[in-house]
Design an enzyme around this catalytic site. Structure first.
Site, PDB file in Angstrom:
ATOM      1  N   TYR A 177       0.249   9.654  -9.348  1.00 36.11           N
ATOM      2  CA  TYR A 177       0.717  11.033  -9.194  1.00 36.11           C
ATOM      3  C   TYR A 177       2.095  11.245  -9.844  1.00 36.11           C
ATOM      4  O   TYR A 177       2.706  12.297  -9.644  1.00 36.11           O
ATOM      5  CB  TYR A 177       0.821  11.377  -7.709  1.00 36.11           C
ATOM      6  CG  TYR A 177      -0.509  11.360  -6.956  1.00 36.11           C
ATOM      7  CD1 TYR A 177      -1.291  12.511  -6.861  1.00 36.11           C
ATOM      8  CD2 TYR A 177      -0.978  10.211  -6.325  1.00 36.11           C
ATOM      9  CE1 TYR A 177      -2.491  12.509  -6.167  1.00 36.11           C
ATOM     10  CE2 TYR A 177      -2.186  10.196  -5.617  1.00 36.11           C
ATOM     11  CZ  TYR A 177      -2.931  11.356  -5.556  1.00 36.11           C
ATOM     12  OH  TYR A 177      -4.127  11.348  -4.862  1.00 36.11           O
ATOM     13  N   ASP A 178       2.609  10.270 -10.587  1.00 36.00           N
ATOM     14  CA  ASP A 178       3.961  10.380 -11.165  1.00 36.00           C
ATOM     15  C   ASP A 178       4.226  11.696 -11.914  1.00 36.00           C
ATOM     16  O   ASP A 178       5.303  12.280 -11.752  1.00 36.00           O
ATOM     17  CB  ASP A 178       4.252   9.195 -12.096  1.00 36.00           C
ATOM     18  CG  ASP A 178       4.674   7.946 -11.327  1.00 36.00           C
ATOM     19  OD1 ASP A 178       4.967   8.055 -10.122  1.00 36.00           O
ATOM     20  OD2 ASP A 178       4.708   6.864 -11.939  1.00 36.00           O
ATOM     21  N   ARG A 233       8.471   2.236  -3.949  1.00 39.62           N
ATOM     22  CA  ARG A 233       8.200   0.810  -4.145  1.00 39.62           C
ATOM     23  C   ARG A 233       9.482   0.054  -4.467  1.00 39.62           C
ATOM     24  O   ARG A 233       9.710  -1.039  -3.969  1.00 39.62           O
ATOM     25  CB  ARG A 233       7.157   0.599  -5.261  1.00 39.62           C
ATOM     26  CG  ARG A 233       6.610  -0.825  -5.314  1.00 39.62           C
ATOM     27  CD  ARG A 233       5.406  -0.963  -6.240  1.00 39.62           C
ATOM     28  NE  ARG A 233       4.345  -0.067  -5.868  1.00 39.62           N
ATOM     29  CZ  ARG A 233       4.126   1.127  -6.442  1.00 39.62           C
ATOM     30  NH1 ARG A 233       4.858   1.513  -7.466  1.00 39.62           N
ATOM     31  NH2 ARG A 233       3.176   1.913  -6.014  1.00 39.62           N
ATOM     32  N   ASP A 242       0.867  -1.168   0.000  1.00 32.99           N
ATOM     33  CA  ASP A 242       0.000   0.000   0.000  1.00 32.99           C
ATOM     34  C   ASP A 242       0.907   1.221   0.000  1.00 32.99           C
ATOM     35  O   ASP A 242       1.964   1.223   0.637  1.00 32.99           O
ATOM     36  CB  ASP A 242      -0.931  -0.003   1.212  1.00 32.99           C
ATOM     37  CG  ASP A 242      -2.157   0.869   0.953  1.00 32.99           C
ATOM     38  OD1 ASP A 242      -2.630   0.911  -0.192  1.00 32.99           O
ATOM     39  OD2 ASP A 242      -2.644   1.512   1.894  1.00 32.99           O
TER      40      ASP A 242
HETATM   41  P1  IMP Z   1      -2.296   1.885  -3.637  1.00 31.29           P
HETATM   42  O1  IMP Z   1      -3.434   1.883  -2.669  1.00 31.29           O
HETATM   43  O2  IMP Z   1      -1.055   1.292  -3.113  1.00 31.29           O
HETATM   44  O3  IMP Z   1      -2.684   1.323  -4.977  1.00 31.29           O
HETATM   45  O4  IMP Z   1      -1.893   3.380  -3.933  1.00 31.29           O
HETATM   46  C1  IMP Z   1      -2.741   4.459  -3.675  1.00 31.29           C
HETATM   47  C2  IMP Z   1      -2.594   5.515  -4.722  1.00 31.29           C
HETATM   48  O5  IMP Z   1      -1.298   6.083  -4.619  1.00 31.29           O
HETATM   49  C3  IMP Z   1      -2.720   5.053  -6.157  1.00 31.29           C
HETATM   50  O6  IMP Z   1      -4.022   5.095  -6.596  1.00 31.29           O
HETATM   51  C4  IMP Z   1      -1.887   6.038  -6.890  1.00 31.29           C
HETATM   52  O7  IMP Z   1      -2.654   7.176  -7.189  1.00 31.29           O
HETATM   53  C5  IMP Z   1      -0.841   6.418  -5.891  1.00 31.29           C
HETATM   54  N1  IMP Z   1       0.410   5.703  -6.172  1.00 31.29           N
HETATM   55  C6  IMP Z   1       0.813   4.507  -5.689  1.00 31.29           C
HETATM   56  N2  IMP Z   1       2.031   4.210  -6.167  1.00 31.29           N
HETATM   57  C7  IMP Z   1       2.386   5.240  -6.973  1.00 31.29           C
HETATM   58  C8  IMP Z   1       3.535   5.505  -7.762  1.00 31.29           C
HETATM   59  O8  IMP Z   1       4.500   4.723  -7.851  1.00 31.29           O
HETATM   60  N3  IMP Z   1       3.529   6.663  -8.434  1.00 31.29           N
HETATM   61  C9  IMP Z   1       2.501   7.559  -8.381  1.00 31.29           C
HETATM   62  N4  IMP Z   1       1.402   7.352  -7.680  1.00 31.29           N
HETATM   63  C10 IMP Z   1       1.350   6.194  -6.972  1.00 31.29           C
END
Ligand code: IMP
Length: 192
Positions: free
Chosen positions: A151-152, A178, A69
């Site tokens: 948000y990259d 990550r 997450d």
């Molecule tokens: P998640 O719950 O881990 O999928 O991540 C929550 C949110 O964070 C995602 O919907 C993305 O908008 C953002 N996010 C997660 N990882 C990345 C990344 O590597 N780059 C940019 N945004 C990210």
């Protein structure tokens, strides 16, 4: 090669993690193990959400697996959107709307400091271990680049003049939240 399930169907995350673990592990997605349910992600911390995902797969499917997450924590917003990053813009949210909301909230604010934080929960042979990866950077005032996801386009890591969306997969993996968490996971698995 050893197999590990990554409790996600996000194609971008899968691509990143498969690249980072190339030659060391075969990474199976939820689809690969015929898990077609939406895994609940209802907690209020990254740690608990990551743990919910890995426990779900281990308990229902019996695989060694990991869940992750991620949150974007912005200093001027008191750490928001954080664990709510995916749903930041409310009902009907998507990456574009989330970025729009972030840029709007930060209009006129000079402190652009932010960081991505990833937590990975690994369950191996029934035991859980957590790994964390952080990358510090700043929130741009407008989108730059077309690679990556989430948000990259509005995040520029410290020490670089490129947003994450202007980097190759390898470049992003070297320094990203990550990528760093996955590296810790791999180092741990080497000791087993
Ligand atoms: P998640 O719950 O881990 O999928 O991540 C929550 C949110 O964070 C995602 O919907 C993305 O908008 C953002 N996010 C997660 N990882 C990345 C990344 O590597 N780059 C940019 N945004 C990210």
């Amino acid at each position: 090669m050893r197999e590990l399930v990554f409790a996600t169907n996000n194609p971008h995350k899968l691509m990143e993690v498969r690249k980072a673990t190339e030659g060391q592990f075969t990474i199976l997605s939820l689809e690969d193990i015929n898990c077609n349910e939406d895994i609940p992600e209802t907690a209020e911390t990254l740690e608990e959400n990551a743990s919910q995902k890995s426990h779900y797969v281990f308990e229902k499917y019996g695989y060694n697996c990991f869940g992750d997450d991620t949150g974007l924590e912005v200093e001027a917003l008191g750490g928001k959107p954080g664990v709510y990053s995916a749903r930041y813009s409310g009902p009907g949210h998507n990456h574009e709307k989330n970025m729009d909301k972030l840029l709007t909230e930060l209009t006129g604010i000079t402190n652009r400091k932010g960081r991505f934080r990833t937590v990975i929960s690994l369950i191996i042979d029934g035991k859980e271990i957590l790994f964390e990866g952080i990358v510090d950077g700043k929130i741009l005032t407008e989108r730059q680049g077309r690679e990556g996801f989430g948000y990259d386009p509005v995040f520029m890591p410290d020490g670089y003049n490129l947003s994450f969306a202007q980097m190759s997969l390898d470049e992003k993996n070297q320094i990203s939240h990550r990528g760093r968490a996955v590296q810790k996971l791999l180092n741990f698995l080497k000791t087993m």
